[in-house]
Design an enzyme around this catalytic site. Structure first.
Site, PDB file in Angstrom:
ATOM      1  N   GLU A   1       5.646  21.712  47.033  1.00 51.95           N
ATOM      2  CA  GLU A   1       4.719  22.843  47.170  1.00 51.95           C
ATOM      3  C   GLU A   1       3.462  22.627  46.332  1.00 51.95           C
ATOM      4  OE1 GLU A   1       5.426  24.724  49.470  1.00 51.95           O
ATOM      5  OE2 GLU A   1       7.577  24.374  49.704  1.00 51.95           O
TER       6      GLU A   1
ATOM      7  N   PHE B   1      12.957  32.866  43.248  1.00 53.05           N
ATOM      8  CA  PHE B   1      12.819  33.835  44.336  1.00 53.05           C
ATOM      9  C   PHE B   1      12.077  33.175  45.500  1.00 53.05           C
ATOM     10  CE2 PHE B   1      10.530  37.167  46.659  1.00 53.05           C
ATOM     11  CZ  PHE B   1      11.564  38.044  46.936  1.00 53.05           C
TER      12      PHE B   1
HETATM   13  C1  BEZ Z   1       9.200  30.167  49.603  1.00 52.57           C
HETATM   14  O1  BEZ Z   1       9.517  31.187  49.050  1.00 52.57           O
HETATM   15  O2  BEZ Z   1       9.689  29.863  50.656  1.00 52.57           O
HETATM   16  C2  BEZ Z   1       8.198  29.308  48.963  1.00 52.57           C
HETATM   17  C3  BEZ Z   1       8.581  28.328  48.078  1.00 52.57           C
HETATM   18  C4  BEZ Z   1       7.651  27.533  47.502  1.00 52.57           C
HETATM   19  C5  BEZ Z   1       6.323  27.718  47.799  1.00 52.57           C
HETATM   20  C6  BEZ Z   1       5.954  28.709  48.665  1.00 52.57           C
HETATM   21  C7  BEZ Z   1       6.889  29.530  49.248  1.00 52.57           C
END
Ligand code: BEZ
Length: 193
Positions: free
Chosen positions: A99, A24
Site C-alpha cells: 500500500e 482495521f
Molecule cells: C483496506 O482496508 O483494505 C486497506 C488496506 C491498506 C490500504 C488501504 C486500504
C-alpha cells in the site's frame, strides 16, 4: 502519479514494541487479507466514511490510466463498518510495500460487536497525497472503474467484491452501493467495455 509512503510508515513507530496488534480494514481487506493473521472480526470506527477517492496507479490501474480505490475521509458522527485483523508486526512490512501509493498508518479506536473497544492501525490516503483523485459523480467514478485494470486485476472486481462483502456484513454503505449499481448498469449497457 505516485509517492512512496513505505519509509514514512516504517518510521511512524506505531505499536513498535507490541508482539500483536489490531489492524482495521475497510477496503480489499474486508474480502481478502493476503497475509497470515491470528483472528479477525467485524468492527466499526467512528468519524470516518469510505470513499472511492484514491487513485490506483499500481494495483487497479496504471500510471497513465489510474483506477479508483477506497480511502477514508473524515465525517464526524459517521460509523464505518470494516474488518479487524489481529496480526504480528511483521505483517506491516508486507502492507507498507503493498500500500505504498499514498497510504499512511493512523491509530484509531475500533468497536467490536460485543462492545469491546481496542486501538487499531488503519491505512488512510489523505487529500495531500499525490495519487488523490477526490470526489466525482457516481457515474464518472463507475465509468473510470469500468475502464481501469492493473497488475492486481480489473478495478471492477475490487468494487464488486467489496460491495458484496459489505452487504454480507450488513453494512449500509450508500456510496459503495450506488457506484456498484451504476457499474452494473453500465456493464449491462456496454457488455464489451
Ligand atoms: C483496506 O482496508 O483494505 C486497506 C488496506 C491498506 C490500504 C488501504 C486500504
Amino acid at each position: 502519479m505516485s509517492i512512496d509512503t513505505t519509509q514514512a510508515n516504517r518510521e511512524s513507530g506505531h505499536f513498535a514494541e507490541h508482539q500483536e496488534l489490531w489492524l482495521f480494514g475497510y477496503g480489499s481487506l474486508i474480502y481478502k487479507a493476503g497475509f497470515d493473521y491470528l483472528r479477525r472480526a467485524p468492527a466499526t470506527i467512528t468519524g470516518w466514511q469510505r470513499r472511492f477517492w484514491q487513485g490506483s496507479h499500481d494495483h487497479r490501474g496504471t500510471p497513465d490510466a489510474p483506477g479508483r480505490v477506497a480511502t477514508l475521509v473524515e465525517a464526524p458522527g459517521q460509523v464505518c463498518l470494516g474488518m479487524a485483523y489481529r496480526i504480528t508486526p511483521a505483517v506491516f512490512d508486507h502492507l507498507d510495500h503493498r500500500e505504498k501509493n499514498g497510504y499512511l498508518r493512523f491509530v484509531t479506536p475500533m468497536r467490536f460487536a460485543d462492545g469491546d473497544i481496542e486501538d487499531g492501525l488503519v491505512y488512510i490516503a489523505t487529500p495531500d497525497n499525490a495519487a488523490w483523485l477526490g470526489d466525482a459523480s457516481v457515474d464518472a467514478i463507475a465509468g473510470q472503474i469500468q475502464r481501469s485494470t492493473g497488475p492486481s486485476g480489473p478495478n471492477r472486481d475490487y468494487l464488486l467484491q467489496l460491495d458484496k462483502a459489505l452487504r454480507e456484513l450488513g453494512a449500509d454503505d450508500t456510496h459503495v452501493a450506488a457506484i456498484a449499481a451504476r457499474l452494473r448498469e453500465r456493464m449491462a449497457a456496454e457488455p464489451g467495455v
